[in-house]
Enzyme design. Sequence first.
Site, PDB file in Angstrom:
ATOM      1  N   ALA A  81       0.801  -1.228   0.000  1.00 53.47           N
ATOM      2  CA  ALA A  81       0.000   0.000   0.000  1.00 53.47           C
ATOM      3  C   ALA A  81       0.830   1.273   0.000  1.00 53.47           C
ATOM      4  CB  ALA A  81      -0.957  -0.015   1.191  1.00 53.47           C
ATOM      5  N   GLU A  94       9.895  -5.657  -4.373  1.00 49.43           N
ATOM      6  CA  GLU A  94       8.923  -6.362  -3.532  1.00 49.43           C
ATOM      7  C   GLU A  94       9.377  -7.810  -3.387  1.00 49.43           C
ATOM      8  OE1 GLU A  94       6.236  -8.228  -1.413  1.00 49.43           O
ATOM      9  OE2 GLU A  94       6.323  -6.039  -1.529  1.00 49.43           O
ATOM     10  N   CYS A 107      -5.962  -6.849   4.851  1.00 46.59           N
ATOM     11  CA  CYS A 107      -7.135  -6.840   5.739  1.00 46.59           C
ATOM     12  C   CYS A 107      -8.233  -7.777   5.241  1.00 46.59           C
ATOM     13  CB  CYS A 107      -7.690  -5.424   5.855  1.00 46.59           C
ATOM     14  SG  CYS A 107      -6.520  -4.209   6.503  1.00 46.59           S
ATOM     15  N   VAL A 141      15.245  -6.452  -0.680  1.00 48.64           N
ATOM     16  CA  VAL A 141      16.320  -5.542  -0.314  1.00 48.64           C
ATOM     17  C   VAL A 141      16.921  -6.028   0.998  1.00 48.64           C
ATOM     18  CG1 VAL A 141      16.893  -3.189   0.378  1.00 48.64           C
ATOM     19  CG2 VAL A 141      15.374  -3.579  -1.564  1.00 48.64           C
ATOM     20  N   ARG A 147     -24.214  12.805  26.353  1.00 47.57           N
ATOM     21  CA  ARG A 147     -25.024  13.453  27.395  1.00 47.57           C
ATOM     22  C   ARG A 147     -24.673  12.916  28.781  1.00 47.57           C
ATOM     23  NH1 ARG A 147     -31.279  13.324  25.834  1.00 47.57           N
ATOM     24  NH2 ARG A 147     -31.358  14.643  27.687  1.00 47.57           N
TER      25      ARG A 147
END
Length: 460
Positions: A13, A37, A47, A84, A448
Amino acid sequence: MAAERLVVVGGDAAGMSAASQARRLKGPEELSIVAFERGDFTSYSACGIPYWVSGDVEGPDALVARTPEEHRSRSIELHTRTEVTEIDVAGHRVRALDRDSGESRWTGYDKLVIATGARPVRPDLPGIDAPGVHGVQTLDDGRALLDSLDRAPGRRAVVVGAGYIGVEMAEAMLRRGFEVTVLNRGAQPMATLDPDMGRLVHEAMDGLGITTVNGAAVTRIDTGPDGRVTAVATDGGAYPADVVVLGIGVEPETALAREAGLPLGPHGGLLTDLSMRVTGHDDIWAGGDCVEVLDLVAGRTRHIALGTHANKHGQVIGANVGGGYGTFPGVVGTAVSKVCDLEIARTGLREKDAKAVGLRYVTATIESTGRAGYYPGAKPMTVKMLAEYRTGRLLGVQIVGRDGAAKRVDVAAVALTAGMTVEAMTALDLGYAPPFSPVWDPVLVAARKAVSAVRAAGTD
């Protein structure tokens, strides 16, 4: 004049969002982009893996937002199955290992993006690497788990951990017809909630047929003659298992950054400024699950592994690398999950978070319904709210319920970001109709009650 070179480490992402955004702003004649990658997939939704395992969605292709070929078609030199292994900050280069050929080579950079993600917590226990024991972080992990389920000699699943991943995988196992036991080291499931709200999750899981054992510290994984898992042992007994799913959580994957001498925070994540530039390094950016971000409520950095943040980080990084401008100011800690029809949500601080940063607070807990009580299908919902002592500033909200309970937390997330008091929240003009909400929305009912608690505390 030669084009600058941007190197991206990590193809999910944050990394590929950064690469794509930078490419929109600068063409290949101005900026060459090389991305590495280590897996087979790019730009995918981790997810969604529990819902692939459960059978709710097809996978893995349905979980991929953009394939390697699509990235390459946009003039991004993307190398999959390439890891990497070293960052040479002084030399402005990275060493990458081709996992298929075994060849290693250096690639220079003018600008570097580190988006190495997170790794599942995998405790060092006897038997932890046995066949049938699975972490769930990547699409390859999901595929391996599904293969293991098909080969399982029986229908007993043990999930270790009761956080978001744990409860989602418990549901997935249940949906696939397994007898499910969840082993949780804490006092209640969902440690991201206060224990009183976690107890509601525990009760609901029991009602769904999921056995949850709290206070269970795993000591080893037992195996059979073939080496496959047979049980999970704890300090309180052993639980038979034909498959084990590790849902203990994740940690920032920052071994590369640490070895390169880059700054890490107290949770092990990379530290950046508002532009997502690594602190003290003008030509290095970082984003996604490998970084720490500012908690706007607590005023401290924290590690949160969520795709929503990772994509935003990538957009900010890509804008800055591509000559534009963007910032990521921080988070309030919003997250939602579910186990079957039970919805779980939180934002802001828990009680122990508030105590940790020295905030005095009051709490208010209410029970309501997601629709008008007389409307068919109205289901119960519990809302807990924390407000700062005397000032009444909203500090956090937790929601457990059904029938659309979880997304109500978004109202609280906006209020937290805006720094609203609980009294100001009571005047919010929220949507109302009997099929969608009572006249007083549950979040406002909690506000409240919190106002009353703040006023009462002010007389102490």
